[in-house]
Design a protein around this motif. Structure first.
Motif, short mmCIF file in Angstrom:
data_model
loop_
_atom_site.label_atom_id
_atom_site.label_comp_id
_atom_site.label_asym_id
_atom_site.label_seq_id
_atom_site.Cartn_x
_atom_site.Cartn_y
_atom_site.Cartn_z
N SER A 73 0.59 -4.92 16.10
CA SER A 73 -0.27 -3.74 16.19
C SER A 73 0.34 -2.57 15.43
N ARG A 74 1.64 -2.41 15.55
CA ARG A 74 2.31 -1.29 14.86
C ARG A 74 2.23 -1.45 13.34
N VAL A 75 2.44 -2.68 12.87
CA VAL A 75 2.36 -2.93 11.43
C VAL A 75 0.94 -2.66 10.93
N HIS A 76 -0.04 -3.14 11.68
CA HIS A 76 -1.43 -2.91 11.30
C HIS A 76 -1.74 -1.42 11.26
N ASP A 77 -1.30 -0.68 12.28
CA ASP A 77 -1.54 0.76 12.33
C ASP A 77 -0.87 1.48 11.16
N PHE A 103 2.71 -1.39 0.18
CA PHE A 103 3.66 -1.79 1.20
C PHE A 103 4.95 -1.01 1.11
N TRP A 104 5.34 -0.69 -0.09
CA TRP A 104 6.65 -0.10 -0.31
C TRP A 104 6.79 1.24 0.41
N ILE A 105 5.71 1.95 0.54
CA ILE A 105 5.79 3.31 1.06
C ILE A 105 5.00 3.48 2.34
N MET A 106 4.69 2.37 3.01
CA MET A 106 3.75 2.49 4.12
C MET A 106 4.32 3.21 5.32
N LEU A 141 -0.09 0.20 8.20
CA LEU A 141 -0.81 -0.13 6.98
C LEU A 141 -2.13 0.63 6.88
N ARG A 142 -2.83 0.71 8.01
CA ARG A 142 -4.10 1.43 8.02
C ARG A 142 -3.88 2.92 7.68
N LEU A 143 -2.82 3.50 8.25
CA LEU A 143 -2.51 4.90 7.95
C LEU A 143 -2.18 5.08 6.47
N ALA A 144 -1.45 4.11 5.92
CA ALA A 144 -1.11 4.18 4.49
C ALA A 144 -2.37 4.18 3.64
N VAL A 145 -3.33 3.35 4.00
CA VAL A 145 -4.59 3.30 3.27
C VAL A 145 -5.31 4.64 3.36
N GLU A 146 -5.40 5.19 4.57
CA GLU A 146 -6.11 6.46 4.76
C GLU A 146 -5.46 7.58 3.95
N SER A 193 -3.88 -9.51 -0.79
CA SER A 193 -5.06 -9.83 0.04
C SER A 193 -5.17 -8.88 1.22
N LEU A 194 -4.04 -8.53 1.82
CA LEU A 194 -4.04 -7.56 2.92
C LEU A 194 -4.52 -6.20 2.44
N ILE A 195 -4.11 -5.82 1.23
CA ILE A 195 -4.55 -4.54 0.67
C ILE A 195 -6.08 -4.51 0.56
N VAL A 196 -6.64 -5.58 0.02
CA VAL A 196 -8.09 -5.66 -0.13
C VAL A 196 -8.77 -5.58 1.23
N GLY A 197 -8.24 -6.30 2.21
CA GLY A 197 -8.82 -6.29 3.55
C GLY A 197 -8.78 -4.91 4.18
N LEU A 198 -7.67 -4.22 4.03
CA LEU A 198 -7.53 -2.89 4.62
C LEU A 198 -8.46 -1.87 3.95
N LEU A 199 -8.60 -1.97 2.65
CA LEU A 199 -9.50 -1.06 1.94
C LEU A 199 -10.95 -1.37 2.29
N ALA A 200 -11.27 -2.65 2.45
CA ALA A 200 -12.62 -3.02 2.86
C ALA A 200 -12.90 -2.50 4.27
N GLU A 201 -11.87 -2.57 5.12
CA GLU A 201 -12.00 -2.05 6.49
C GLU A 201 -12.30 -0.56 6.48
N ALA A 202 -11.73 0.14 5.49
CA ALA A 202 -11.97 1.58 5.35
C ALA A 202 -13.27 1.88 4.62
N LYS A 203 -14.06 0.81 4.39
CA LYS A 203 -15.36 0.94 3.72
C LYS A 203 -15.23 1.53 2.33
N GLN A 204 -14.16 1.14 1.65
CA GLN A 204 -13.95 1.58 0.28
C GLN A 204 -14.56 0.56 -0.68
N LYS A 205 -15.47 1.00 -1.56
CA LYS A 205 -16.04 0.10 -2.55
C LYS A 205 -14.94 -0.32 -3.51
N LEU A 206 -14.81 -1.64 -3.70
CA LEU A 206 -13.64 -2.13 -4.41
C LEU A 206 -13.96 -2.93 -5.66
#
Length: 418
Positions: free
Chosen positions: A183-187, A413-416, A189-194, A214-227
């Motif tokens: 959960s912490r890793v997901h949170d 990932f490097w700066i998340m 990563l999500r914060l990094a995307v935002e 693939s995780l990057i794409v999933g997280l951006l899609a989760e944020a409803k970012q057109k990719l």
């Protein structure tokens, strides 16, 4: 950018992700703005907080600020050195030149281009990595990550490190379960995307089909970012397949991205080799430079900002040398055995005797391992790789190749966790 009212002039490379929040804070403090850029936010933040303004920034940056009244020059680089900053002293220390690349320094002339023996030792041991402040050339240095350097008019220099990475677990960390960590890793990563969804242009992802991208794409899609996603493939050689489209296609289809398969013919390699080498800030031995160069050339036709999963192996211990360090009782010896390209005796046999002196690389690793903030051998290695090796190998490599085509690159990932 020049702020005549504040008496400040700035040159800046990078992106401040939280500039909107900082702008609001600065406006509440009475500052007025003449632009909508993050560049101006740096100027106002410097006027308000001085050199400590860097502690307020979330982003990747290298900048120089000249104060009109005092003539003080301030150079600064982001926490993990995503953006480069090179400098050179000339004319008996009376002239300072700085730039975003080493070739730009050389273009001005009058630079000592002799090989730095200490840098050569690092280069031959660390997969071509030369840690800051060194470069392979004696006459050019690079500002270390997380560093602010100030040069006064009388030549006095002060340098401050404003951030360091601690690998020590807290008492709270010890009580976390595997589910808690997921959960912490997901949170994180999500914060990094935002934080990084600040571009006012379409964003692309370099998609290999592996776990990281693939995780990057999933997280951006989760944020409803057109990719838009981009995968590169080369010609197969014998039984060795030259592309991973079968994996990237699955991810692109699942997340409904605007996917682009970029196929590169082998015959295009040699004609572009000289251009690839010219785009490098420093000598590098990584064979995939040409791939990133050609990929960036094609990606730039579609988007101006691209993200990738560079750095995940350093964050999540994905390389082969990390497991042997899990139970190590001699961190220095075991790290050298699994990571160094060669030992000091082998180095002495390979290079001219004028470059042989101390075992600089062993001393460098020992110094890092002796710092507080990492007790286990694997944590010492992860900290060293994340703050030094990654800076001057994969991230520099991809930054150089993307910037050669004016393509802004963000390593997720490097700066998340910053």
């Amino acid at each position: 950018m020049v702020d005549a009212e504040l008496g400040l002039s700035l040159v800046f490379n990078g992106c401040i992700y939280n500039y909107q929040q900082l702008r609001d804070e600065l406006e509440e403090a009475g500052y007025s703005f003449f632009s909508t850029s993050d560049t101006e936010v740096i100027l106002k933040a410097f006027h308000r907080w001085g050199a400590r303004c860097v502690e307020h920034f979330n982003g990747m940056f290298a900048f120089a600020i000249l104060e009109r009244q005092s003539k003080r020059l301030t150079l600064a680089r982001d926490r993990l050195g995503i953006k480069p900053l090179y400098y050179s002293w000339q004319n008996q220390g009376k002239v300072l030149r700085f730039a975003s690349s080493l070739p730009a320094i050389l273009a001005a002339g009058s630079v000592d281009t002799s090989i730095d023996p200490e840098a050569l030792h690092y280069y031959m041991h660390f997969h071509s990595v030369v840690p800051a402040p060194h470069t392979i050339l004696s006459g050019v240095k690079k500002l270390p990550p997380a560093t602010v350097m100030q040069i006064e008019l009388d030549g006095k220099i002060s340098s401050t490190n404003y951030w360091s990475l601690s690998m020590e677990p807290s008492v709270e960390d010890a009580a976390l379960t595997e589910h808690d960590w997921k959960s912490r890793v997901h949170d994180a990563l999500r914060l990094a995307v935002e934080r990084r969804l600040v571009a006012d242009v379409p964003v692309g992802v370099l998609l290999s089909g592996g776990l990281d991208s693939s995780l990057i794409v999933g997280l951006l899609a989760e944020a409803k970012q057109k990719l838009s996603t981009f995968s590169i493939g080369f010609e197969s050689v014998g039984d060795e397949k030259g592309d991973e489209f079968q994996y990237s296609d699955i991810i692109a289809k699942h997340f409904k991205t605007d996917h682009h398969q970029i196929r590169v013919e082998t015959k295009s390699f040699l004609p572009n080799l000289a251009r690839t080498i010219a785009a490098q800030s420093e000598p590098m031995v990584s064979h995939d430079n040409i791939g990133f160069f050609l990929l960036s050339q094609e990606v730039k036709k579609h988007v101006k900002v691209v993200q990738s999963g560079q750095g995940a192996d350093e964050i999540f211990a994905g390389y082969r040398w990390y497991p042997p360090l899990m139970e190590s009782s001699d961190a220095l010896t075991d790290y050298k055995r699994v990571f160094f390209d060669r030992d000091h005796d082998d180095f002495a046999r390979l290079v001219h005797r004028e470059f042989v002196s101390e075992d600089f690389s062993t001393a460098f690793v020992k110094q890092h391992f002796n710092r507080t903030g990492a007790a286990r051998a694997v944590d010492k290695a992860l900290r060293l790789d994340s703050t030094v090796m990654l800076v001057d190998d994969p991230v520099k490599r991809v930054d150089n190749m993307t910037m050669a085509w004016g393509l802004k690159h963000v390593c997720r990932f490097w700066i998340m966790n910053l």
